[in-house]
Every structure is written in C-alpha cells, then in structure tokens.
Design an enzyme around this catalytic site. Structure first.
Site, PDB file in Angstrom:
ATOM      1  N   LYS A 286     -10.253  -2.925   3.496  1.00 37.07           N
ATOM      2  CA  LYS A 286      -9.027  -3.735   3.359  1.00 37.07           C
ATOM      3  C   LYS A 286      -7.740  -2.914   3.490  1.00 37.07           C
ATOM      4  O   LYS A 286      -6.731  -3.438   3.959  1.00 37.07           O
ATOM      5  CB  LYS A 286      -9.028  -4.457   2.007  1.00 37.07           C
ATOM      6  CG  LYS A 286      -9.879  -5.705   1.988  1.00 37.07           C
ATOM      7  CD  LYS A 286      -9.703  -6.429   0.669  1.00 37.07           C
ATOM      8  CE  LYS A 286     -10.410  -7.760   0.694  1.00 37.07           C
ATOM      9  NZ  LYS A 286     -10.187  -8.543  -0.507  1.00 37.07           N
TER      10      LYS A 286
ATOM     11  N   ASP B  67      -5.904 -13.470   0.254  1.00 41.64           N
ATOM     12  CA  ASP B  67      -6.319 -13.427  -1.162  1.00 41.64           C
ATOM     13  C   ASP B  67      -5.144 -13.927  -2.000  1.00 41.64           C
ATOM     14  O   ASP B  67      -5.305 -14.652  -2.982  1.00 41.64           O
ATOM     15  CB  ASP B  67      -6.653 -11.984  -1.589  1.00 41.64           C
ATOM     16  CG  ASP B  67      -8.032 -11.572  -1.106  1.00 41.64           C
ATOM     17  OD1 ASP B  67      -8.854 -12.463  -0.816  1.00 41.64           O
ATOM     18  OD2 ASP B  67      -8.278 -10.357  -0.996  1.00 41.64           O
TER      19      ASP B  67
HETATM   20  P1  NAP Z   1     -11.833  -2.900  -7.206  1.00 38.84           P
HETATM   21  O1  NAP Z   1     -10.734  -2.632  -6.250  1.00 38.84           O
HETATM   22  O2  NAP Z   1     -12.996  -1.974  -7.282  1.00 38.84           O
HETATM   23  O3  NAP Z   1     -11.171  -2.989  -8.673  1.00 38.84           O
HETATM   24  C1  NAP Z   1     -11.941  -3.238  -9.820  1.00 38.84           C
HETATM   25  C2  NAP Z   1     -11.087  -3.088 -11.060  1.00 38.84           C
HETATM   26  O4  NAP Z   1     -11.923  -3.357 -12.183  1.00 38.84           O
HETATM   27  C3  NAP Z   1     -10.536  -1.676 -11.268  1.00 38.84           C
HETATM   28  O5  NAP Z   1      -9.316  -1.760 -11.935  1.00 38.84           O
HETATM   29  C4  NAP Z   1     -11.607  -1.063 -12.179  1.00 38.84           C
HETATM   30  O6  NAP Z   1     -11.146  -0.008 -12.967  1.00 38.84           O
HETATM   31  C5  NAP Z   1     -11.915  -2.231 -13.063  1.00 38.84           C
HETATM   32  N1  NAP Z   1     -13.210  -2.098 -13.734  1.00 38.84           N
HETATM   33  C6  NAP Z   1     -14.417  -1.874 -13.129  1.00 38.84           C
HETATM   34  N2  NAP Z   1     -15.382  -1.817 -14.092  1.00 38.84           N
HETATM   35  C7  NAP Z   1     -14.757  -1.992 -15.289  1.00 38.84           C
HETATM   36  C8  NAP Z   1     -15.217  -2.018 -16.635  1.00 38.84           C
HETATM   37  N3  NAP Z   1     -16.513  -1.849 -16.925  1.00 38.84           N
HETATM   38  N4  NAP Z   1     -14.311  -2.222 -17.617  1.00 38.84           N
HETATM   39  C9  NAP Z   1     -13.006  -2.380 -17.319  1.00 38.84           C
HETATM   40  N5  NAP Z   1     -12.508  -2.346 -16.069  1.00 38.84           N
HETATM   41  C10 NAP Z   1     -13.374  -2.161 -15.069  1.00 38.84           C
HETATM   42  O7  NAP Z   1     -12.470  -4.344  -6.960  1.00 38.84           O
HETATM   43  P2  NAP Z   1     -11.697  -5.657  -6.436  1.00 38.84           P
HETATM   44  O8  NAP Z   1     -11.816  -5.767  -4.976  1.00 38.84           O
HETATM   45  O9  NAP Z   1     -10.350  -5.663  -7.065  1.00 38.84           O
HETATM   46  O10 NAP Z   1     -12.616  -6.816  -7.045  1.00 38.84           O
HETATM   47  C11 NAP Z   1     -12.624  -7.121  -8.420  1.00 38.84           C
HETATM   48  C12 NAP Z   1     -13.412  -8.401  -8.648  1.00 38.84           C
HETATM   49  O11 NAP Z   1     -12.756  -9.491  -8.015  1.00 38.84           O
HETATM   50  C13 NAP Z   1     -14.830  -8.360  -8.080  1.00 38.84           C
HETATM   51  O12 NAP Z   1     -15.698  -8.968  -8.979  1.00 38.84           O
HETATM   52  C14 NAP Z   1     -14.718  -9.189  -6.823  1.00 38.84           C
HETATM   53  O13 NAP Z   1     -15.956  -9.826  -6.503  1.00 38.84           O
HETATM   54  C15 NAP Z   1     -13.684 -10.216  -7.222  1.00 38.84           C
HETATM   55  N6  NAP Z   1     -12.992 -10.793  -6.063  1.00 38.84           N
HETATM   56  C16 NAP Z   1     -13.080 -12.126  -5.889  1.00 38.84           C
HETATM   57  C17 NAP Z   1     -12.422 -12.709  -4.850  1.00 38.84           C
HETATM   58  C18 NAP Z   1     -12.531 -14.189  -4.677  1.00 38.84           C
HETATM   59  O14 NAP Z   1     -12.194 -14.681  -3.596  1.00 38.84           O
HETATM   60  N7  NAP Z   1     -12.948 -14.909  -5.669  1.00 38.84           N
HETATM   61  C19 NAP Z   1     -11.677 -11.941  -3.939  1.00 38.84           C
HETATM   62  C20 NAP Z   1     -11.596 -10.562  -4.156  1.00 38.84           C
HETATM   63  C21 NAP Z   1     -12.258 -10.003  -5.225  1.00 38.84           C
HETATM   64  P3  NAP Z   1     -11.307   1.528 -12.475  1.00 38.84           P
HETATM   65  O15 NAP Z   1     -10.279   1.697 -11.393  1.00 38.84           O
HETATM   66  O16 NAP Z   1     -11.046   2.312 -13.693  1.00 38.84           O
HETATM   67  O17 NAP Z   1     -12.703   1.671 -11.965  1.00 38.84           O
END
Ligand code: NAP
Length: 501
Positions: free
Chosen positions: A292, A329
């Site tokens: 992305k 998004d």
């Molecule tokens: P990402 O860039 O990897 O970010 C994940 C975030 O969650 C980071 O801030 C990470 O912190 C934090 N995190 C991970 N494990 C954690 C834990 N155990 N406790 C507390 N914080 C934690 O991922 P993303 O792309 O933002 O996606 C996040 C979620 O949104 C996913 O579940 C994804 O499937 C969902 N999503 C959904 C849609 C939709 O259309 N519905 C679209 C996009 C994403 P660190 O940086 O410290 O690791």
C-alpha cells in the site's frame, strides 16, 4: 478442439467411490473431465471404477491420465502397466488419454497405436522444477508422433513467465497451456481467453500447484466466458489467498452483466506485476498489504487524500499505461460510520496506529471529528495524532473517559485468535464500537460492547464500502452494493461453517 466445454474438471480420489462422487459433481458444472487414475490406491479400485464407467458411460468428454511419479503423478507401476490402464480406460469410455513425454519418449509409436489406437492422445510435458529456455522447442518436440493435442505445464516463479506460457497457445486450437504455481493463478484463469484448448480445475483435491477450484473457475471467474475484450481487474498483495475482494468485485460485475473479471494476484515483486499490467490488459487494481505504501513510488499521479494518508489501495490504469492512485479505505470508514453517528463535533478513539488506523484518522479528522489515538507504541500513536491534529490517550485513561466511537484498528481478535479482544469491557465507554476486523463477522470486542448496550459496526461494512467505492472508480457507474454485500456475507458464512469443528 478437444471439447466445447473448455473448463476441464479434474477428478482425483484414492478409491472408486470417491472418484465417482467427484465425477458426478464435475458433471453438474462441465462436460469435460480428466480422470486421474494414478490417484487410485491400487488395481482393485481402478478396476472397480473403470467397470462402473463402462456400465454407465456418462455423456462427457473424458480424459484418462495415469501419471507416473517421475512426471509428477502418483503411479508407481511400470510403463507397461501404465499403458494397460490407459487402454482399459479408453475401452471404458474415455475418448482421450494424456501421456507424458517421459513415457511416450520410451515407447515406439507402433506400440501406442496397437494399445491405444482407439483413443485420442494429449502429449504432455510438465516442468515442476526446471524451466526450459525454449518453450516453442518443447511444443515442437511434443507434436512429433502426431498427437491430437499437446499440453505444456510449467511452474512459473513470476507473472511474466506465466504469460510466456499462455503466449504459446495463441492462434492454435490444439495446445493446452498450464502455468503452475501461486503467482501464476491469474494466468491459469485467463488461459482460455488467450486460446488454450482447456483450463484444468480440481473438483476437490489439488493435483498441481496454484490450481483454482472448479467452482471458482466456473462461477467466480467465469473463465470460459472471458474474451480479449473482457476488462481485467485484480487485487495485489502477499498473502492474497484469503482476500474476499474477488468475491466482492466479481459479484458487482455479474450483477451488472459487465464483461469484466477481477483476479487475485500474489505479488512478491511489484516490478514483476507492473511489467505485466500492459501484457495482461489490466484496467485497474486494488492494493493490499504489503504494497500500500510502496506502490506510491510507481504512480504517475495520486489523489491528494491518498498522498496525505501515505497509502494507496486503488489504482486506475489510464491511457498509455499511466497509473493513478486513490485511497478508498478512507471512503469506507466514512460510509460505515456517518450513517450511525454525526461525525462533526464527535470525539472518537482509534486503537492502533498502523496503516488502517491512518485511513480512519484522516477520515474522522476530515469530517470534523476530534481524533484520539491509543497504541502500544507511544511513538506511533504520537506520530498519527500529530498528522491529523489529534491527541494521544494513554491506555489507563480508557477506563475513565467517554468517546462517541471507539475504533479497533489492530488485528487482535481476528480469525483464528477470535476469542481475544483488544480492549476489556471496562474500557468500552462509548456509544459505538467499530471493529475493522471482518473475520469473524462478530468479534469478541463487538460481543463485549453489545453486552454493555453499545451499538456495533463490523469491519464488513468498511470492507464492502471501500470495495464498492473502488468498483465505482473503475467502472464510472453506481455499484450494485446489495448484491456485492450479499456475496461477501455468503462467502463469510460458508467459511465460518467450514471452520466449525
Ligand atoms: P498494521 O499496519 O499492521 O497495524 C496494526 C496496528 O495494530 C499497529 O498499530 C500494531 O502495533 C497494532 N497491534 C498489533 N498487535 C497488537 C496487540 N497485540 N496489541 C495492541 N496493538 C497491536 O495493520 P492494518 O493494515 O492497519 O490492519 C489492522 C486491522 O484492520 C487488521 O485486522 C485488518 O484486517 C483490518 N482492516 C480492515 C479493513 C476493512 O476493510 N474492514 C481494511 C484495512 C484493514 P505495532 O505497530 O506496535 O505492532
């Protein structure tokens, strides 16, 4: 032409009963079926299956295959036994047989004539490891001895290579091009469009890497209806196997009867994909993790909001192959939330500070909400809060503070760890909880919120909203949102049922 039905179902089971059950399933979808006799566990099962085939003679074009181990199959017998089995299959009603080059190169043509003269031959070559330099030479070699058709199956480690395999089929009616491997999956689907005589798809058991199931080949991608004029779209990411975008986008094309298809591209190397955009005639694509941000460097132009967020999830390919990027998004967040709460003047908390959190933060800030960020890494929380003029809220404060909405933007609670919640019940002091996760549809966090009488929104809402916004950007028409949503919900329900113990 081998058969008018160019999707060839692959039937492969260890016993006669399983073969027969799969054959019945296959015939509901297509009248061209490959019978993988080498999968049968022994002579007794093979005899039983062929006896039933001879009795019932299904009205279909049947291809008998008894692939030996050295050519990637399961048959452990000798070449003589292989030929005897194929001859029995031809007598039992298989109009065609597939014989690999490892065997045919060791058999005098007269012997094949005597034993298998009644059947029509597909001469095949499979390359699971080694990749031949000159594919046309392989095709010429296979054509020696006068088979009725030839088949080249090649494991491809790049999309570009898979397109080389497809090119072999152009302008011929007797060549089956089979690009193998996960990266080559889109080329497998497009093989019929590009002139391959058949495209193979297993009913149940995968018999080669990167196969598409029969159901998906026929009903999701409609591979047998694709033409050179069909517009091609896709989603790029790594991993990509579980993406629901093909289900969502193809449902939109089918509902509007559009001549377009949407495919999943496993992309490890952006360059390999981008070099193939023109060759495949791709009109637009979705971008998911991990590309992305990286895709930004390759764009000719970018929507200002996507540039501010620093991530692009939608690319339109314009004239001359120019790439234009958007971020839907952001739109997805707004469409999912604004129906439920007035965002202007609201105070919302985002839990997490990754890529999705960034899109949420920009969407909320742009709508006039004040944004609070809580994340386990203070630096990331501070960076995101600063980017949107918001504030950081430390975790212990969550128990004492009230928000209009709390948005989970972490993967905590996602399948298969669905019994976890990123926040405790006592931290949910708000009117609405929005969980970005969409597998499962109702997360642990949403259950905790509902028990406290808090309204909940599932990530499915955002997923459908960001995807329908993409569909509209690509087609310039209003998306059939309900049909697209129904397709996603059906797929999620089916998945949930399949993962039940
Ligand atoms: P990402 O860039 O990897 O970010 C994940 C975030 O969650 C980071 O801030 C990470 O912190 C934090 N995190 C991970 N494990 C954690 C834990 N155990 N406790 C507390 N914080 C934690 O991922 P993303 O792309 O933002 O996606 C996040 C979620 O949104 C996913 O579940 C994804 O499937 C969902 N999503 C959904 C849609 C939709 O259309 N519905 C679209 C996009 C994403 P660190 O940086 O410290 O690791």
């Amino acid at each position: 032409m081998i058969s008018k039905d160019r999707i060839c179902a692959v039937v492969a089971a260890a016993d006669a009963f399983g073969m027969w059950r799969q054959l019945a399933q296959a015939l509901r979808v297509t009248r061209t079926v490959e019978l993988r006799l080498d999968w049968l566990s022994g002579d007794a099962e093979l005899d039983r299956f062929l006896a039933r085939l001879a009795r019932q003679r299904p009205r279909a074009t049947l291809i008998a295959t008894c692939r030996r181990r050295e050519a990637g199959g399961k048959f452990r017998g000798t070449i003589a036994q292989q030929l005897v089995h194929l001859a029995a299959a031809v007598r039992s009603g298989c109009a065609w047989y597939d014989l690999e080059i490892e065997t045919s190169s060791r058999c005098p043509p007269e012997l094949l004539d005597v034993l298998l003269g009644e059947g029509r031959r597909i001469a095949s070559a499979h390359f699971f490891q080694r990749s031949p330099e000159n594919l046309r030479r392989v095709a010429a070699e296979l054509g020696r001895g006068g088979p009725e058709a030839i088949k080249i199956a090649l494991r491809c480690d790049s999309l570009g290579r898979s397109l080389d395999v497809l090119r072999l089929a152009r302008g011929r009616k007797d060549l089956i091009a089979v690009p193998m491997g996960d990266v080559a999956l889109p080329a497998r689907v497009l093989a019929l469009r590009d002139g391959s005589a058949l495209a193979y798809a297993p009913v149940e058991n995968s018999t080669a890497p990167g196969q598409v199931t029969l159901d998906a080949m026929k009903n999701l991608y409609r591979a047998d209806q694709l033409r050179r004029t069909t517009r091609v779209y896709g989603v790029i990411g790594d991993p990509i196997g579980h993406s629901l975008s093909p289900v969502l986008q193809n449902a939109g094309f089918q509902a509007r009867k559009m001549d377009a298809v949407f495919l999943p591209f496993l992309v490890r190397e952006l360059r390999d994909f981008l070099l193939s955009v023109g060759r495949l005639g791709i009109a637009g694509f979705s971008v998911t993790l991990p590309h992305k941000q990286a895709i930004l460097r390759h764009l000719d132009d970018c929507d200002p909001m996507a540039a501010a967020i620093g991530a692009v999830n939608t690319v339109v390919v314009r004239g001359g192959g120019k790439l234009y990027g958007y971020n839907t998004d952001y739109v997805g967040v707004l469409r999912a939330l604004e129906r439920r709460i007035p965002l202007r003047g609201s105070r919302s908390l985002i839990f997490g500070a990754g890529g999705a959190a960034r899109a949420v933060a920009f969407a909320l800030a742009e709508s006039g909400a004040s944004v609070c960020v809580c994340a386990r890494r203070a630096k990331a929380a501070k960076g995101l809060a600063r980017a949107v003029g918001g504030e950081v809220v430390e975790r212990p404060r969550l128990q004492r503070e009230f928000f209009d909405a709390i948005v989970n933007a972490t993967p905590v609670g996602m399948h298969p760890a669905a019994d976890r919640s990123p926040l405790a019940a006592c931290e949910l002091n708000c009117r609405l909880v929005f969980d970005l996760i969409y597998r499962p549809r109702v997360t642990k966090l949403m259950q905790l919120a509902a028990l406290r009488g808090i309204e909940t929104v599932s990530g499915v809402e955002m997923f459908v909203a960001q995807g329908t916004a993409q569909w509209e950007i690509w087609t310039g028409e209003r998306a059939p949102v309900e049909a697209m949503r129904r397709a996603v919900l059906r797929a999620l329900t089916r998945e949930a049922k399949m993962s039940e113990p």
